[in-house]
Scaffold this motif. Structure first.
Motif, mmCIF file in Angstrom:
data_model
loop_
_atom_site.group_PDB
_atom_site.id
_atom_site.type_symbol
_atom_site.label_atom_id
_atom_site.label_comp_id
_atom_site.label_asym_id
_atom_site.label_seq_id
_atom_site.Cartn_x
_atom_site.Cartn_y
_atom_site.Cartn_z
ATOM 1 N N TRP A 78 5.147 1.086 -5.302
ATOM 2 C CA TRP A 78 4.594 2.491 -5.269
ATOM 3 C C TRP A 78 3.409 2.764 -5.911
ATOM 4 C CZ3 TRP A 78 6.180 6.730 -2.875
ATOM 5 C CH2 TRP A 78 5.826 8.016 -3.417
ATOM 6 N N ASN A 79 2.165 3.585 -4.700
ATOM 7 C CA ASN A 79 1.024 3.849 -5.314
ATOM 8 C C ASN A 79 0.230 2.615 -5.753
ATOM 9 O OD1 ASN A 79 -0.710 5.826 -5.715
ATOM 10 N ND2 ASN A 79 -0.580 5.988 -7.787
ATOM 11 N N ARG A 80 0.517 1.268 -4.998
ATOM 12 C CA ARG A 80 -0.243 0.123 -5.518
ATOM 13 C C ARG A 80 -1.498 0.109 -5.375
ATOM 14 N NH1 ARG A 80 -1.590 -3.023 -1.433
ATOM 15 N NH2 ARG A 80 -1.517 -5.098 -2.930
ATOM 16 N N SER A 101 -3.883 2.440 -5.746
ATOM 17 C CA SER A 101 -4.822 3.055 -7.201
ATOM 18 C C SER A 101 -5.004 1.923 -8.267
ATOM 19 C CB SER A 101 -3.940 4.144 -7.282
ATOM 20 O OG SER A 101 -2.660 3.890 -8.070
#
Length: 219
Positions: free
Chosen positions: A209-211, A213
């Motif tokens: 998840w959200n890697r 960033s």
């Protein structure tokens, strides 16, 4: 025994078909890697039989079936000969090979689950071993070819997921005493169809998840 849901001749024929298709994929990868004929044969044998050998060793079914049935050993060699002489033609029908590979995946994830249960494993581990039966040979193939296994790569279509779904359905059918020839075929078909849909539409498992960033993209 659940493994006896199909007649021995039918089971044996289905196994050989699955082994043949998996062996084709191993031999083709060897050609792409510029391996010689021995390397082609090794990758074909490992891809076709690796998952089943691992399963049999885990459950104590020794010697593994791959070492007691000459047909299991010879079928990958036949696939190797075909690819050796006709690999350009085989490459052109890669889509068809992929369909048969998906069918082998569905078959082996279910039969692997049933065989594990027949040897006393709990249902959770039966499903895990069913998945391993279906994908294990491909993992060994990629490692021998110095590739990251396809089942671990985000840029490849779902492969392990269809196998674990089919194996889990088979385990649940065992749990509710509903496994028979028809329902086991249904479980294999579900895995087969999920794999086909993944191939057709490029379905992939999600990444962290959200890697993006926190980490740079790696090839």
């Amino acid at each position: 025994m659940f493994i006896d849901l199909f007649s021995p001749s039918v089971q044996h024929s289905l196994d050989l078909v699955g082994i043949f298709v998996f062996a084709i994929s191993g031999a083709l990868l060897a050609v792409r890697k510029n391996f010689d004929v021995f390397g082609m044969a090794v990758l074909a044998e490992v891809t076709a039989l690796g998952g089943g050998v691992f399963r049999d060793l885990v459950i104590g079914a020794v010697p593994p079936a791959a070492f007691t049935d000459l047909g299991y050993f010879l079928t990958p060699l036949i696939a190797t000969v075909i690819v050796f002489f006709l690999h350009p033609e085989v490459e052109r029908i890669t889509a068809a090979v992929g369909v048969f590979d998906a069918a082998g995946l569905g078959l082996f994830c279910v039969t692997g689950t049933m065989k594990a249960y027949d040897h006393g494993l709990g249902l959770t581990f039966c499903a895990v071993l069913g998945m391993t039966t279906a994908i294990g040979g491909g993992v060994l193939r990629d490692l021998l070819a110095h590739d990251v296994p396809s089942v671990l790569r985000w840029d490849r279509g779902l492969y392990a997921v269809p196998a674990i779904v089919g194996a889990t359905i088979a385990a649940l059918l065992i749990q509710f005493d509903a496994l028979n020839g028809g329902t086991s075929a249904l479980a294999a078909t579900v895995a087969f169809l999920i794999r086909l849909m993944a191939m057709r539409f490029g379905w992939r498992a999600p990444r962290a998840w959200n890697r993006r960033s926190t980490a740079a993209e790696e090839v």
